[in-house]
Design a protein around this motif. Structure first.
Motif: not given
Lengths: 176, 197
Positions: B6, B34, B108, B110-113, B116, B170-172
């Motif tokens: 983050e 992403s 990032n 993370r698994y963003g979808e 996270m 890591a960001e939405k």
């Protein structure tokens, strides 16, 4: 097409006629001669995979770039392809797969039976047309028609080559 | 690794915009999630092939394309989750070694979808190290603007296959969606590249 023992050569001739340029494979003993013919041909790029689903994706990329390809595997590899076949059906990519069957005829390894008995149904459920062939003399023509359907129709087509054709004597205990 | 993703300095949308601003005739495969939204945010193009599925397949698609089009630069641009699922394809690509293939991992951690959740890279799994061990002649990890500025010409033009992990925050972010119809994506790509669908 030629005599019973020459079916890999028949497939190879079809590959050349159909302008197949990328042949992706996870090896099977039944595909040994065909793989070697492809590896020795400068017009064909033979691409060894770590798992069969890579080949599904790779051949989608080949088509995006204007080349035709074919995917070689044994029946145990079919299960590794299922999710990636969504890419093929959603985008209507052509896909030509040649599956040498295990777990059918004189099989010494029972762990081959679950996929060997069910891979045709699993391919159908995933949107692939399936052509089983159990006579060596008909393999070449079957692959030829499957290739036409795949590349002119934008369809996933698999030819399942029966273990009876490949010959159970090939499957000594030293081979997997 | 103690820094949380983050707090990473680099932002994925700016990175992808900077790469694609210089794309020329480059062919771009955008991995599921992403990365597909990132390449669309940078400006949708018929020579983008964004993936709405096929997780783990980005590198393999790019490899088949790179082999078919040796005269064109091909970029596989994907996330750490996608690359981890298809990690074997790094071995396959390294063996084939197309000189026109570049792979960028937007990592990032993370698994963003899906909420996270942390990927394996958050625990130290090193995608660049994997690529290097597979035999990629050029593999590097980028963490700041200076490193990115130095790597950008390599991403665009260095002899491949080359691999870059870009550690991104890591960001939405707002969804910027490409066309969803796979047939349309395929046909527009082939028309633009080959002149025929």
């Amino acid at each position: 097409m030629g005599q019973a023992s020459a079916w890999p050569d028949d497939i190879f001739r079809v590959f050349r006629q159909a302008d197949i340029r990328q042949v992706a494979y996870v090896p099977d003993a039944g595909h040994t001669r065909l793989i070697n013919l492809c590896r020795d041909d400068n017009a064909i790029r033979a691409i060894g995979l770590t798992t069969e689903e890579e080949g599904v994706a790779l051949l989608a990329g080949a088509w995006l770039g204007g080349q035709r390809g074919a995917l070689l595997m044994q029946s145990s590899g079919v299960g590794n392809c299922i999710n990636m076949l969504s890419l093929i059906t959603q985008c209507r990519f052509p896909l030509l797969s040649l599956v040498t069957m295990r777990g059918q005829w004189g099989e010494f390894n029972p762990w081959q039976v679950p996929m060997g008995q069910n891979s045709g149904e699993q391919l159908r459920l995933a949107g692939t047309l399936v052509y089983p062939v159990d006579e060596a003399s008909r393999i070449g023509e079957t692959v030829e028609q499957a290739a036409r359907l795949a590349f002119e129709g934008g369809i996933s087509v698999a030819v399942l080559i029966a273990q009876r054709v490949i010959g159970s004597k090939t499957f000594g205990k030293s081979e997997q | 690794m103690t820094e949380k993703s983050e707090d990473f300095a680099l932002r994925r949308r700016a990175i992808v915009k900077a790469i694609l601003a210089e794309r020329g005739g480059m062919l771009v495969i955008g991995g599921l999630g992403s990365a597909a939204w990132d390449i669309t945010d940078a400006g949708d193009s018929p020579l983008n092939f964004p993936l709405w599925g096929a997780m783990g397949g980005t590198v393999a698609i790019a490899l088949g394309l790179a082999v078919a089009q040796p005269g064109r630069r091909v970029l596989a641009l994907s996330g750490d989750g996608d690359l981890l699922m298809g990690v074997g394809s790094l071995a396959t690509a390294a063996v084939q070694a197309p000189r026109n293939l570049a792979i960028v991992a937007l990592d990032n951690e993370r698994y963003g979808e899906t909420g996270m959740q942390e990927t394996a890279t958050a625990s130290g799994v090193d995608l660049t190290g994997i690529a290097r061990a597979c035999g990629f002649p050029l593999a590097a990890t980028i963490r700041d603007e200076a490193q990115f500025a130095a790597a950008l010409p390599q991403i665009l033009d260095a002899p491949g296959p080359c691999f870059f992990t870009i550690k991104v925050r890591a960001e939405k972010l707002p969804l910027v969606l490409p066309p969803k119809d796979g047939t349309e994506l395929k046909q527009r790509f082939r028309r633009a590249l080959l002149g025929t669908a």
